[in-house]
Design a protein around this motif. Structure first.
Motif, PDB file in Angstrom:
ATOM      1  N   PHE A 148       6.789   9.261  57.395  1.00  0.00           N
ATOM      2  CA  PHE A 148       5.978  10.347  57.872  1.00  0.00           C
ATOM      3  C   PHE A 148       5.864  10.629  56.982  1.00  0.00           C
ATOM      4  O   PHE A 148       4.523  11.697  56.685  1.00  0.00           O
ATOM      5  N   LEU A 152       1.609  11.676  55.541  1.00  0.00           N
ATOM      6  CA  LEU A 152       1.211  13.680  55.276  1.00  0.00           C
ATOM      7  C   LEU A 152       0.580  13.932  53.941  1.00  0.00           C
ATOM      8  O   LEU A 152      -0.391  14.262  53.736  1.00  0.00           O
ATOM      9  N   VAL A 449       2.696   8.852  62.787  1.00  0.00           N
ATOM     10  CA  VAL A 449       2.757  10.339  62.189  1.00  0.00           C
ATOM     11  C   VAL A 449       3.478  11.125  63.197  1.00  0.00           C
ATOM     12  O   VAL A 449       4.708  10.978  62.963  1.00  0.00           O
ATOM     13  N   PHE A 453       7.917  10.572  62.855  1.00  0.00           N
ATOM     14  CA  PHE A 453       8.312  12.280  62.895  1.00  0.00           C
ATOM     15  C   PHE A 453       9.483  12.565  63.988  1.00  0.00           C
ATOM     16  O   PHE A 453      10.843  12.600  63.852  1.00  0.00           O
ATOM     17  N   CYS A 480       3.721  16.678  48.631  1.00  0.00           N
ATOM     18  CA  CYS A 480       2.389  17.239  49.251  1.00  0.00           C
ATOM     19  C   CYS A 480       1.989  19.207  49.148  1.00  0.00           C
ATOM     20  O   CYS A 480       1.212  19.463  49.350  1.00  0.00           O
TER      21      CYS A 480
END
Length: 508
Positions: A148, A152, A449, A453, A480
């Protein structure tokens, strides 16, 4: 030694008559698509994806991959001869390629583009051979939380590093994520965002979305271009004209080496791709040159570096797609969708579960790039003549094949209407400055995703700390945050444009 044995087995698969035919069709079509201005590999793969449904997975992937890196070769032709990049990654080739063509050196520029492309692609294949198993070993340490966080990061990189406004890129990713969850939820069985339309309960077709965004939208965007391309006539291309001027080959070796390294690096990173790699290579060569004033006026280094770079990136982009299931750009997102259509799950086990497909595909890269090198030199004259076909003939034919291709997916007219509606929306997005590629990435990665998640929260019993306490996922989440902070900081540092004093003075 094991890698070489596996590669030998891959050649046995790739050299079978039917797979060799599929590879030839792919590279030939990719070369053709790359030559046509405004029609890139995304539209070509989208149109031919339904054709591969009835093929064996190995042959289907060899054909689609051939289209991808074949377009990287063909895009240089129109960039050099017409100053019109057929593929975005060839935009930088126009800067020095077209000035060379105007000086009567178009053949030499085309030869250097093909030679540098072959070297870059060859090195990219070698990197893929040795780094893919290494990434597989690392990927076995990944769980739902790590996947995940990595996806991301890929989505954020794709949206913030794309050309144009980063905020618009993020917005397009969110649109793609929403479109990706349309259909029946696999966990609860509830239809989401279907609006009581039965055809939407199975979700939006990837083929229809890609054809609309990159096929119909491109046609609408270029609808007013009806020129015949007669500037080519001033640059006769013969076999003798392909010879390089004295000293050009010596000046090109180091740019080819540097460009290959830059392309191999950026190809592995999700969200970057060959376009950024080619521009980085050009900037590097101009900065390192002792005579930077030559760039933009026909410097051979301005062709050698970027062409080697974008082809190396085109090959290494398959590494995260095949080994980790993370597409680096929109084309790789389509390749990921093609794998899933053939019931092949990309990820760390693809080499062990489908060795024939994996190593056969790598072997086909060698064969395809050799075919491209052999095909391009005698076919240059044909490409030049093809460029003289008016746009009013090219684009209606493309629109016709788009409708046929999307109808053949499910044999209903709903998909035809959907692709036209998506195409109109894609045209509007383009006019407003919104890039469609992040939308496609969000659409492909959205369900993955969401699934990872949910799985991570299920295993951690709803504890959100699982994404930051685990070392790998925590590192990706930190990247991120750093990426978003870096983009925000760069935007805040830009000073607002001010009017010159003469414009500020009162009139009269």
């Amino acid at each position: 030694m094991e890698v070489l044995n596996n590669l030998l087995g891959g050649f046995v698969v790739a050299l079978t008559p039917h797979n060799l035919l599929y590879s030839f069709i792919g590279v030939f079509m990719g070369n053709l698509i790359g030559v046509l201005p405004g029609i890139g590999p995304l539209a070509a793969i989208s149109m031919l994806l339904p054709v591969t449904y009835s093929l064996e997975p190995t042959g289907a992937l060899m054909m689609l991959a051939g289209i991808y890196y074949g377009a990287q070769y063909g895009g240089a032709t129109t960039s050099i001869l017409l100053n019109l990049p057929g593929v975005a990654s060839h935009a930088v080739t126009c800067l020095d390629g077209h000035p060379m063509a105007r000086k009567g050196q178009g053949g030499a520029a085309l030869f250097m583009a093909m030679f540098a492309s072959f070297i870059g692609a060859t090195v990219g294949i070698v990197v893929m051979m040795f780094f893919s198993p290494l990434l597989v070993d690392i990927a076995f340490k990944f769980g739902p939380a790590e996947y995940f966080a990595m996806m991301l990061l890929g989505l954020l990189a794709a949206s913030t590093l794309a050309k144009g406004s980063p905020l618009k890129g993020v917005a397009m990713v969110f649109v793609g994520l929403i479109l990706g969850v349309v259909g029946t939820d696999v966990n609860s069985g509830v239809a989401r965002f279907s609006f009581d339309v039965p055809e939407l309960t199975d979700g939006i077709s990837l083929v229809a979305l890609a054809m609309g965004l990159f096929g119909v939208a491109d046609i609408l965007r270029h609808a007013n271009r009806i020129g015949t391309g007669d500037p080519v006539r001033s640059t006769p291309i013969t076999m003798r004209s392909l010879r390089l001027p004295p000293g050009d080959m010596r000046r090109s070796w180091l740019p080819i080496v540097r460009g290959t390294g830059i392309g191999a690096f950026f190809g592995i990173l999700p969200g970057t791709g060959s376009t950024i790699a080619s521009f980085m290579s050009y900037a590097t060569e101009k900065k390192l040159s002792r005579t930077p004033e030559r760039f933009g006026r026909g410097a051979i280094e301005g062709i050698a570096g970027p062409e080697a770079s974008n082809n190396a990136a085109a090959q290494t982009a398959f590494i995260p797609t095949m080994s980790l299931g993370i597409p680096g750009d929109a084309v790789m997102a389509l390749m990921l969708g093609a794998l899933m259509i053939h019931n092949i799950q990309p990820g760390p086990q693809i080499i062990s579960e489908h060795p024939t497909i994996f190593w056969g595909l790598i072997a086909s890269f060698w064969i395809g790039n050799l075919l491209l090198l052999v095909l391009n030199i005698p076919l240059i004259g044909m490409w030049v003549k093809l460029l003289s076909v008016p746009y009013r003939i090219i684009y209606p034919a493309v629109l016709f094949f788009i409708c046929i291709g999307v109808y053949s997916t499910n044999n209903n007219f709903f998909d035809v209407g959907a692709v036209l509606a998506i195409g109109i929306a894609g045209f509007i997005f383009a006019r407003l400055g919104f890039e469609p590629a992040p939308l496609l990435l969000g659409f492909v990665l959205g369900p993955m995703v969401e699934e990872n998640f949910r799985r991570a929260l299920l295993l951690s019993r709803g504890n959100m700390n699982v994404f930051v306490t685990r070392p790998i996922s925590g590192t990706f989440m930190a990247l991120c945050v750093l990426l978003l902070v870096g983009v925000a900081y760069s935007r805040l540092r830009r000073k607002p444009a001010t009017l010159p004093p003469a414009e500020l003075a009162p009139a009269g």
